[in-house]
Design a protein around this motif. Structure first.
Motif, PDB file in Angstrom:
ATOM      1  N   ALA A 149      89.760  68.705 -59.454  1.00 55.09           N
ATOM      2  CA  ALA A 149      90.401  67.502 -58.927  1.00 55.09           C
ATOM      3  C   ALA A 149      89.451  66.312 -58.955  1.00 55.09           C
ATOM      4  O   ALA A 149      89.827  65.210 -59.362  1.00 55.09           O
ATOM      5  CB  ALA A 149      90.899  67.761 -57.503  1.00 55.09           C
ATOM      6  N   VAL A 193      96.952  66.193 -55.536  1.00 54.26           N
ATOM      7  CA  VAL A 193      96.120  67.388 -55.400  1.00 54.26           C
ATOM      8  C   VAL A 193      96.831  68.361 -54.464  1.00 54.26           C
ATOM      9  O   VAL A 193      97.054  68.062 -53.285  1.00 54.26           O
ATOM     10  CB  VAL A 193      94.724  67.036 -54.843  1.00 54.26           C
ATOM     11  CG1 VAL A 193      93.856  68.286 -54.744  1.00 54.26           C
ATOM     12  CG2 VAL A 193      94.054  65.979 -55.724  1.00 54.26           C
ATOM     13  N   SER A 203      94.240  72.858 -56.349  1.00 53.24           N
ATOM     14  CA  SER A 203      92.834  72.809 -55.975  1.00 53.24           C
ATOM     15  C   SER A 203      92.380  74.080 -55.275  1.00 53.24           C
ATOM     16  O   SER A 203      93.069  74.601 -54.402  1.00 53.24           O
ATOM     17  CB  SER A 203      92.583  71.612 -55.049  1.00 53.24           C
ATOM     18  OG  SER A 203      91.233  71.552 -54.670  1.00 53.24           O
TER      19      SER A 203
END
Length: 328
Positions: free
Chosen positions: A192, A206, A186
């Motif tokens: 995401a 993530v 991310s």
């Protein structure tokens, strides 16, 4: 294409207990690989709907977003305008040189003004000089970027299951069973959120690619609420319950590549000579999963890693840290 990754320096038990597959988004769309085109596609439609002549955005001197943006915008028939973080140097970076060659007009601004994004002074100056400008936030973010990434998740899911009738190309893997989890690195959080908003994704890890950017969870929460206010079909709680966040202090600054990660990527290349990972996002993600497997802290037996592209970013890395001969 989906490829199984062979990780270095693991015990036989660790290797047998965890399978990592990577969806090779870097092989999609030659001019805007990975998540880049997906974040831009609905912005392009909106710009056309509004009758825009120019499309403008923000990015750093080695930005993968800018590199994909300029080519995609020109290809769609618009004129690209780019706000670059910090002062422009006489010798442009390879990324910015490519953007200029595409026909993009480059503007520089100081870092404090840059942080204001769509509220910045330089944005107002650009709009005084150019008419009919459509703006895209840094990294292709915003609700339309999320929408494109949600569609991308649906298409990846169909591809991985072979449910669209396509012939699924798998290197080193014949397992068509559903994955325990998906994984993505991310930056702005746009990809995401898009993945988590897809019904095809049941669980999402993530990985924060930026040292000191633990506030990404708040950014993702705000972006999720913005998205679901416009696009029905999923609740914020459903989205948040899918996501787990991983923060690492060993990733270095944005665009930086610490020695230990460079060494890992070199060892990974030896074992997976057909695989290329970028130095900012997916490369760091795979490194951190590898560390967790070695420390017996990775609980998933099978995971699908989403390669978000960005290989051109190797042009901003010191030669001694580059594992791939084509970037030397």
């Amino acid at each position: 294409m989906i490829q199984t990754i062979v990780l270095p320096d693991l015990s036989e038990t660790q290797r047998a207990s965890h399978r990592l597959d990577v969806y090779r988004g870097d092989l999609e769309n030659r001019i805007a690989p990975g998540n880049k085109f997906h974040k831009l596609r609905y912005h392009l439609k909106e710009a056309e709907k509004l009758g825009a002549i120019h499309i403008a955005t923000f990015g750093g001197a080695y930005s993968n977003h800018l590199h994909a943006f300029s080519k995609t915008v020109v290809n769609a028939g618009f004129a690209p305008l780019i706000i670059v973080r910090g002062e422009l140097q006489i010798g442009l970076t390879p990324t910015l040189r490519d953007c200029a060659d595409d026909g993009a007009v480059l503007f520089s601004t100081d870092r404090d003004d840059y942080r204001l994004g769509l509220e910045s002074r330089v944005k107002n100056e650009v709009e005084q000089e150019y008419a009919n400008v459509y703006w895209i936030a840094e990294g292709g973010g915003g609700e339309l970027g999320v929408l494109g990434c949600r569609d991308w998740a649906d298409s990846i899911s169909a591809f991985s299951a072979g449910s669209d009738g396509a012939s699924v190309t798998r290197l080193g893997s014949s397992n068509n069973q559903p994955y325990d989890t998906w994984c993505v690195a991310s930056g702005t959080g746009t990809t995401a959120v898009g993945l988590a908003c897809s019904n095809a994704v049941k669980r999402l890890q993530v990985f924060n690619a930026l040292k000191g950017a633990e506030g990404i969870e708040n950014t993702i929460e705000a972006l999720t609420h913005d998205f679901i206010r416009t696009y029905d079909g999923i609740s914020a709680q459903d989205v948040f319950s899918k996501m787990a966040f991983w923060h690492s202090r060993n990733c270095g600054r944005f665009g930086g590549l610490p020695d230990e990660i460079a060494e890992f990527l070199r060892a990974l290349y030896v074992m997976n000579p057909e695989l290329r990972l970028d130095p900012v996002y997916t490369g760091k993600l795979v490194y951190n999963i590898w560390r967790k497997i070695k420390e017996n802290r990775w609980r998933f037996r099978s995971a699908l890693i989403i390669h978000t592209g960005g290989l051109q970013g190797w042009r901003g890395v010191k030669r001694e840290r580059i594992p791939y001969p084509e970037f030397l």
